[in-house]
Design a protein around this motif. Structure first.
Motif, mmCIF file in Angstrom:
data_model
loop_
_atom_site.group_PDB
_atom_site.id
_atom_site.type_symbol
_atom_site.label_atom_id
_atom_site.label_comp_id
_atom_site.label_asym_id
_atom_site.label_seq_id
_atom_site.Cartn_x
_atom_site.Cartn_y
_atom_site.Cartn_z
ATOM 1 N N ALA A 99 2.329 -3.563 139.008
ATOM 2 C CA ALA A 99 3.724 -3.863 138.721
ATOM 3 C C ALA A 99 4.438 -2.695 138.052
ATOM 4 N N HIS A 100 3.671 -1.714 137.574
ATOM 5 C CA HIS A 100 4.266 -0.608 136.813
ATOM 6 C C HIS A 100 3.900 0.774 137.327
ATOM 7 N N VAL A 101 2.741 0.908 137.987
ATOM 8 C CA VAL A 101 2.342 2.204 138.541
ATOM 9 C C VAL A 101 1.797 1.979 139.944
ATOM 10 N N THR A 140 -3.283 5.894 136.784
ATOM 11 C CA THR A 140 -2.163 6.138 135.865
ATOM 12 C C THR A 140 -1.981 7.613 135.540
ATOM 13 N N ALA A 187 1.431 9.005 136.461
ATOM 14 C CA ALA A 187 2.575 8.127 136.187
ATOM 15 C C ALA A 187 3.344 8.611 134.953
ATOM 16 N N HIS A 213 6.256 6.236 130.054
ATOM 17 C CA HIS A 213 6.768 4.885 129.790
ATOM 18 C C HIS A 213 6.145 3.873 130.751
ATOM 19 N N ALA A 214 5.868 4.304 131.992
ATOM 20 C CA ALA A 214 5.240 3.402 132.961
ATOM 21 C C ALA A 214 3.804 3.092 132.552
ATOM 22 N N ASP A 261 2.691 3.057 129.465
ATOM 23 C CA ASP A 261 2.782 2.139 128.323
ATOM 24 C C ASP A 261 3.045 0.714 128.793
ATOM 25 N N ASP A 262 3.960 0.569 129.748
ATOM 26 C CA ASP A 262 4.257 -0.770 130.267
ATOM 27 C C ASP A 262 3.034 -1.360 130.977
ATOM 28 N N ALA A 263 2.322 -0.511 131.730
ATOM 29 C CA ALA A 263 1.121 -0.982 132.420
ATOM 30 C C ALA A 263 0.064 -1.415 131.413
ATOM 31 N N GLN A 273 0.506 -2.633 128.401
ATOM 32 C CA GLN A 273 0.881 -3.920 127.828
ATOM 33 C C GLN A 273 0.634 -5.059 128.811
ATOM 34 N N ALA A 274 0.875 -4.793 130.091
ATOM 35 C CA ALA A 274 0.636 -5.825 131.105
ATOM 36 C C ALA A 274 -0.857 -6.132 131.224
#
Length: 234
Positions: free
Chosen positions: A125-127, A191, A194, A197-198, A200-202, A204-205
């Motif tokens: 969803a992020h990378v 990753t 990537a 910020h992507a 970091d978001d990944a 957290q997910a």
């Protein structure tokens, strides 16, 4: 495995399974082969530290190495056979190194459990996350038991059995630690390029998914595989 068996360990890495085999076949011998010189150095040091004298480690490619014919009673591998470029030719080469009626046993990956698929989905969803087949064709192919049977049959093996196994794998003490462990290892290549910020978001997910796997101070993920056994023709 009998005490006099001659054992070939394919893709032995740092030699843990080779050393276990050598202890079991203490009146025989165990030979571990791998392409990685650093791993084999560690394997030799470990065998010396454990005073295992009936073990040998060789840097070679089991797909094409000219093993002495009928030199082994057993061939084993812990996920070391799934990256063969031509698996039929590779297993045929291994079969020639085994005596008639000898045993082959290896473990390989199968389709991941729902928890692992959820981690990949959270990451994707992020990378960008390539499909399993794009990441490692051999691993994906060997997730199919019919493909395994077809390869071994073509290579001259018979009496195949493919049994599903699943064991809990501890990946951290909490979800954050487990996420960092996975992102530093198995998930790291996905990753690497990537944006920060992507990533970091990944992270957290992935942590959110791993929360459901956390219990009593441990995060466990199911590790699934196939235990494959076969024999050469008698």
């Amino acid at each position: 495995m009998s005490v006099r068996d001659r054992v070939l360990d394919i893709g032995c890495g740092t030699g843990l399974t080779t050393r276990v085999a050598a202890r079991r076949a203490h009146r025989g011998r165990a030979v571990g082969v791998d392409l990685s010189a650093p791993m084999l150095d560690r394997a030799r040091r470990a065998a010396a530290a454990e005073s295992i004298g009936n073990v040998l480690f060789e840097q070679t490619d089991a797909q094409v190495h000219p093993f002495p014919p009928r030199a082994f009673d057993v061939a084993i591998s812990q996920a070391g056979v799934v990256f063969f470029g031509d698996p039929v030719a590779a297993f045929a080469n291994i079969a020639r190194a085994l005596r008639p009626g000898a045993r082959l046993a290896f473990v390989c990956h199968r389709e991941p459990a729902a928890e692992v698929r959820a981690i990949f989905a959270a990451l994707a969803a992020h990378v960008p996350v390539p499909g399993m087949r794009e990441q490692a064709t051999g691993v994906a192919d060997f997730a199919d038991p019919e493909h395994i049977r077809a390869v071994l049959t073509a290579a001259g093996f018979e009496r195949m059995a493919v049994t599903g196994i699943e064991v809990p794998s501890v990946v951290g003490r909490n979800s954050a630690e487990a996420a960092d462990f996975l992102l530093a290892g198995q998930l790291g290549p996905m990753t690497r390029n990537a944006a920060p910020h992507a990533v970091d978001d990944a992270r957290q997910a992935v942590i959110s998914v791993l929360l459901a796997c956390e219990s009593e101070g441990i995060v466990r993920l199911p590790a699934r595989g196939w235990l494959v056994t076969a024999r050469t023709s008698a």
